[in-house]
Scaffold this active site. Structure first.
Site, PDB file in Angstrom:
ATOM      1  N   HIS A 194      -5.829   0.457  -4.963  1.00 37.13           N
ATOM      2  CA  HIS A 194      -5.342   1.179  -6.143  1.00 37.13           C
ATOM      3  C   HIS A 194      -3.875   0.821  -6.373  1.00 37.13           C
ATOM      4  O   HIS A 194      -3.096   0.756  -5.419  1.00 37.13           O
ATOM      5  CB  HIS A 194      -5.480   2.686  -5.922  1.00 37.13           C
ATOM      6  CG  HIS A 194      -4.947   3.524  -7.050  1.00 37.13           C
ATOM      7  ND1 HIS A 194      -3.866   4.365  -6.906  1.00 37.13           N
ATOM      8  CD2 HIS A 194      -5.352   3.650  -8.335  1.00 37.13           C
ATOM      9  CE1 HIS A 194      -3.635   4.982  -8.054  1.00 37.13           C
ATOM     10  NE2 HIS A 194      -4.516   4.567  -8.931  1.00 37.13           N
ATOM     11  N   ASN A 195      -3.502   0.583  -7.625  1.00 36.11           N
ATOM     12  CA  ASN A 195      -2.119   0.191  -7.930  1.00 36.11           C
ATOM     13  C   ASN A 195      -1.630  -0.882  -6.956  1.00 36.11           C
ATOM     14  O   ASN A 195      -0.588  -0.755  -6.315  1.00 36.11           O
ATOM     15  CB  ASN A 195      -1.186   1.410  -7.886  1.00 36.11           C
ATOM     16  CG  ASN A 195      -1.400   2.333  -9.072  1.00 36.11           C
ATOM     17  OD1 ASN A 195      -2.090   1.987 -10.028  1.00 36.11           O
ATOM     18  ND2 ASN A 195      -0.831   3.517  -9.011  1.00 36.11           N
TER      19      ASN A 195
ATOM     20  N   GLU B 271      -6.326  -3.841  -8.492  1.00 32.23           N
ATOM     21  CA  GLU B 271      -6.058  -3.258  -9.798  1.00 32.23           C
ATOM     22  C   GLU B 271      -4.875  -3.946 -10.477  1.00 32.23           C
ATOM     23  O   GLU B 271      -3.864  -4.221  -9.830  1.00 32.23           O
ATOM     24  CB  GLU B 271      -5.771  -1.760  -9.652  1.00 32.23           C
ATOM     25  CG  GLU B 271      -5.546  -1.064 -10.981  1.00 32.23           C
ATOM     26  CD  GLU B 271      -5.278   0.417 -10.830  1.00 32.23           C
ATOM     27  OE1 GLU B 271      -5.200   1.101 -11.865  1.00 32.23           O
ATOM     28  OE2 GLU B 271      -5.126   0.886  -9.681  1.00 32.23           O
TER      29      GLU B 271
ATOM     30  N   ASP C  67      -2.638  -3.140 -13.735  1.00 33.50           N
ATOM     31  CA  ASP C  67      -2.283  -2.186 -14.797  1.00 33.50           C
ATOM     32  C   ASP C  67      -1.337  -2.903 -15.755  1.00 33.50           C
ATOM     33  O   ASP C  67      -0.155  -3.086 -15.461  1.00 33.50           O
ATOM     34  CB  ASP C  67      -1.598  -0.978 -14.143  1.00 33.50           C
ATOM     35  CG  ASP C  67      -1.684   0.266 -14.994  1.00 33.50           C
ATOM     36  OD1 ASP C  67      -2.127   0.154 -16.146  1.00 33.50           O
ATOM     37  OD2 ASP C  67      -1.300   1.342 -14.509  1.00 33.50           O
TER      38      ASP C  67
ATOM     39  N   HIS D 109       3.251   0.464 -13.335  1.00 28.70           N
ATOM     40  CA  HIS D 109       2.588   1.754 -13.448  1.00 28.70           C
ATOM     41  C   HIS D 109       3.138   2.456 -14.680  1.00 28.70           C
ATOM     42  O   HIS D 109       4.283   2.894 -14.697  1.00 28.70           O
ATOM     43  CB  HIS D 109       2.862   2.579 -12.178  1.00 28.70           C
ATOM     44  CG  HIS D 109       1.936   3.755 -12.022  1.00 28.70           C
ATOM     45  ND1 HIS D 109       0.641   3.746 -12.469  1.00 28.70           N
ATOM     46  CD2 HIS D 109       2.122   4.974 -11.457  1.00 28.70           C
ATOM     47  CE1 HIS D 109       0.067   4.904 -12.189  1.00 28.70           C
ATOM     48  NE2 HIS D 109       0.946   5.666 -11.581  1.00 28.70           N
TER      49      HIS D 109
ATOM     50  N   GLU E 122      -6.754  -2.649 -16.033  1.00 32.80           N
ATOM     51  CA  GLU E 122      -6.387  -1.443 -16.788  1.00 32.80           C
ATOM     52  C   GLU E 122      -5.547  -1.908 -17.975  1.00 32.80           C
ATOM     53  O   GLU E 122      -4.347  -2.109 -17.872  1.00 32.80           O
ATOM     54  CB  GLU E 122      -5.607  -0.474 -15.895  1.00 32.80           C
ATOM     55  CG  GLU E 122      -6.379   0.003 -14.670  1.00 32.80           C
ATOM     56  CD  GLU E 122      -7.641   0.761 -15.034  1.00 32.80           C
ATOM     57  OE1 GLU E 122      -7.613   1.535 -16.022  1.00 32.80           O
ATOM     58  OE2 GLU E 122      -8.668   0.575 -14.360  1.00 32.80           O
TER      59      GLU E 122
ATOM     60  N   ASP F  34       4.506  17.268  22.462  1.00 31.54           N
ATOM     61  CA  ASP F  34       5.814  17.890  22.266  1.00 31.54           C
ATOM     62  C   ASP F  34       5.589  19.372  22.013  1.00 31.54           C
ATOM     63  O   ASP F  34       5.034  19.757  20.984  1.00 31.54           O
ATOM     64  CB  ASP F  34       6.532  17.250  21.072  1.00 31.54           C
ATOM     65  CG  ASP F  34       7.990  17.694  20.952  1.00 31.54           C
ATOM     66  OD1 ASP F  34       8.317  18.783  21.474  1.00 31.54           O
ATOM     67  OD2 ASP F  34       8.776  16.962  20.332  1.00 31.54           O
TER      68      ASP F  34
END
Length: 767
Positions: free
Chosen positions: A306-307, A343, A345, A358, A392, A713
């Protein structure tokens, strides 16, 4: 052998000799940050140090084992942007494994740049070709260099004590001194090279392995062929082919020639086998391509990004072609990590050139044609099975024509622009049929049937608004139509026919309902779902989703609210048979570990065949309510010991980790579980747990296991040390080592945990 070859090259290779002398180069981080630094290859040939100037205080810059490759200046986006300041021939880029940023350097001459590029690549190739023992020898050499504080080639007991802390060992001083004295054969009060190796062997003596060895050895000194066969059959579950395998393993792992001739295995050979790939928890039979690759695309899980162009977050992160090509451990970004759906875009850019970023955010922009060129170069370096470009498209009509032109001209024969053999199929083609092809996923004006009918026609199709509004356009694009000058005649759709024609088997359509898809859509049409929409569908109509995914592809993408590029758990989407579960691959963590775990098999080709009940169009499987009968299985994991676990915080020299092991199972909801051992105090070098964890799993075909080691911890959250994730179906039984990976998926060699795995199948369960 490799160590001696390295030493030989360091004293004879002209490039390496010049690198050891050191050189001033310009380190480039941005257009405004360009500073001179003095770089020098250390005498060990494995590390490069740097200083502000020649003769200045040096500090480590990088280790050769951290370098993935070296690229020319022409291949660097950053250096290309500075071509007016520096000749590209003088620049080069050091590309690291993991998420570490590239190191862009500019030498003072083309010759100096060539020297460093050739020398670094030579060293990278040497390290890559090292076998298990050579890697261990190099690891020991690295530790010796770190422990020998005054660099005189020998270590005093004081230096050894300091080294033990660096190596994560908390040891009684008297015991440590006794080991030191035993190893100090020369009685010089210091340890030299071979003496240090003997000290290390005494330090790492594996009592639990010795005990296992003696359980099968009649004389406690060796395993005969029959004894080793018994071990392989009884404990390792190797079954019928154990005799042949035993001979093969003896020839591979027994260090002595006499042992090989007599077909016996010494303790050293036995330990070598257990620590090797042959003794790994991951079934070596699952490493190459072993699955049927001739089924329709809808029958496979497909490694999806994605992206892909982002290397950081969704709002302000940098867009880069690196997102498409970087290769790092479990990030192992995009193309070079076997990702088969990336992808793009794309938006209108200046000067008529579309750009990738994006949209409606502050992320940087990169030219679409640069992305396509990158795809063309790297698409099939890791896998030659089909690559899907998820387009896209937000461009105007004119720039869409440019998109189509770039795709066609740059990708050439790689681009699939017509149906295979010009025929109309009845189902999606297989990965095997589409080898070496790039497929465009996107909007399309016509059906595939119309494409086949119109194949010989040259006239471009025209579509009116009424036709488009009834077609596949998503809501946000349905209003994006450009009116022609004569409004009374026709409206010009924003989707360009030339671009539409490049979409063949992956036509994007909106999802309305499963019944609507069944009645109105074709096998070559694909719907996208947000993670929340997909989750709701699984709960409301899980079985219908499973059946839908047997004949049509589904793509699931992360919520837009994940502005930090975080990920969802892909497992719950795979449970419903969703093929393309898109991940933010720039973000490490549990979710990417699960994704990498699934796609580690089948040659890392990016395609994994779904279980048969997710491929049957009549399947009754519901991921939320699996129907009996199923054969549930019980998994017993005995976590025995750990070896050479790294420090969580290398800056705290005296801190020692308190390790524990957590075993997690991800699958259907009922199978998802986690358990952990107690922690071992102050021992990261050879902790012993000896604890057994038990899990009951109903649908093992969908289960993924994650072994994670953490530093206990009591004040705050336990800190991550290392992990390894794999599919249940690729897990070997018996005594196995699990070789740990970093948060980025990079090997933490020689860090491992030693376990015993047993799977028991229960009787069939009736509903």
């Amino acid at each position: 052998m490799m160590a001696s070859l390295l030493q030989d090259r360091l004293t004879t290779d002209q490039d390496l000799l010049m690198m050891q002398e050191g050189i001033l180069m310009r380190k480039v981080r941005s257009k405004s940050w360009k500073k001179l630094r003095y770089f020098r290859l250390q005498n060990d040939g494995m590390t490069v140090w740097h200083a502000r100037q020649a003769g200045g205080r040096e500090k480590p810059s990088f280790s050769i084992s951290d370098v993935e490759t070296v690229r020319k200046g022409h291949d660097s986006e950053l250096l290309r942007g500075l071509a007016e300041d520096f000749p590209l021939e003088q620049g080069f880029t050091v590309v690291f494994h993991g998420r570490r940023s590239n190191l862009d350097l500019v030498a003072n001459s083309v010759e100096e740049a060539q020297t460093w590029m050739q020398g670094l690549q030579l060293l990278v190739d040497l390290v890559t070709s090292m076998d298990q023992q050579e890697r261990l020898d190099q690891w020991l050499s690295d530790w010796f260099q770190r422990g020998d504080k005054n660099q005189d080639g020998r270590m005093s007991f004081e230096e050894v004590q300091r080294l033990l802390h660096l190596m994560n060992v908390e040891m009684d001083q008297e015991y440590a001194f006794s080991l030191f004295q035993t190893a100090d054969i020369s009685q010089s009060g210091t340890l030299e090279g071979e003496e240090f190796v003997q000290f290390y062997k005494a330090l790492t003596k594996r009592n639990e392995v010795q005990e296992l060895f003696e359980n099968f050895s009649a004389d406690g000194q060796k395993l005969t062929l029959l004894e080793f066969v018994d071990f392989l059959q009884e404990e390792q579950k190797e079954k019928d082919y154990a005799p042949d395998l035993a001979l093969e393993l003896i020839n591979c792992h027994e260090p002595s020639d006499s042992g090989k001739l007599r077909h016996v295995l010494s303790m050293d050979g036995f330990l070598s086998y257990l620590c090797s790939k042959d003794g790994d928890i991951f079934n070596p039979a699952c490493l190459p391509i072993y699955q049927d690759m001739t089924q329709p695309l809808s029958h496979y899980f497909i490694n999806s990004s994605h992206n892909t162009y982002l290397v950081r977050d969704q709002l302000c992160g940098q867009s880069s072609v690196e997102g498409y090509i970087r290769c790092s451990g479990v990030e192992k970004r995009a193309l070079k990590r076997g990702c088969r759906c990336v992808e793009v875009d794309v938006w209108d850019g200046p000067s008529g050139e579309p750009v990738v970023y994006h949209g409606h955010t502050l992320t940087s922009r990169i030219l679409f044609k640069d992305v396509v060129a990158t795809v063309a170069e790297y698409a099939f370096q890791t896998s030659d099975y089909p690559l899907i470009l998820s387009l896209e498209n937000h461009c105007s009509w004119e720039q869409q024509q440019t998109l189509a032109q770039h795709l066609t001209e740059i990708l050439g024969e790689q681009l699939l622009s017509t149906p295979l053999d010009g025929l109309l199929p009845t189902q999606l083609p297989s990965p095997e049929q589409l080898r070496g092809k790039i497929l465009v996923k996107g909007k399309k004006l016509e059906t595939l049937e119309q494409d086949v009918e119109d194949e010989d026609e040259e006239e471009e199709p025209e579509c009116d608004l009424e036709q488009q509004q009834g077609s596949e356009l998503e809501p946000e694009l349905q209003e994006s139509f450009l009116q022609s000058k004569d409004k009374k005649k026709k409206l010009k759709p924003i989707l360009c026919p030339a671009l539409s024609a490049l979409v063949v088997y992956l036509k994007s359509v909106p999802f309305h309902s499963f019944s609507h898809s069944k009645e109105n859509y074709h096998f070559y049409e694909i719907s996208s779902f947000s993670e929340s929409k997909a989750r709701n569908l699984i709960k409301e109509a899980g079985n219908e989703f499973v059946q839908h995914n047997t004949w049509q592809l589904s793509r699931v993408y992360p919520s837009g609210l994940r502005t930090d590029s975080s990920n969802y758990n892909p497992q719950e989407l795979w449970n419903a048979g969703c093929q393309m579960v898109a991940m933010n691959m720039q973000t490490a963590g549990l979710e990417m570990d699960i994704c990498d775990g699934l796609f580690r098999q089948n040659g890392v080709c990016g395609y994994v065949l779904k279980p048969d009940f997710l491929r049957d169009v009549q399947s009754s499987f519901h991921p939320e309510r699996p129907i009996s009968p199923y054969k549930a299985q019980t998994l017993l994991v005995q976590v025995i010991s750990g070896q050479q676990l790294p420090k969580v915080n290398n800056t705290k020299e005296k801190s020692i980790v308190d390790p524990l092991v957590k075993v997690e199972i991800f699958g259907i909801h009922a199978d998802t579980a986690r358990q952990e051992t107690n922690y071992v105090e102050n021992n990261g070098f050879n902790p012993y747990w000896g604890q057994t964890l038990s899990f009951r799993v109903l649908v093992p075909e969908l289960a993924t296991l994650r072994f994670v080691v953490k530093d206990y911890d009591w004040k705050s959250r336990n800190e991550f040390i290392g992990q390894f994730t794999l599919p249940w179906t690729c897990m070997k039984q018996g005594y196995r080592h699990i070789h740990l990976l970093s948060r980025d998926g990079i090997s933490l060699h020689p860090a491992s945990i030693f376990v015993y795995i047993s799977i028991r199948e229960e009787l069939e369960i009736e509903s």
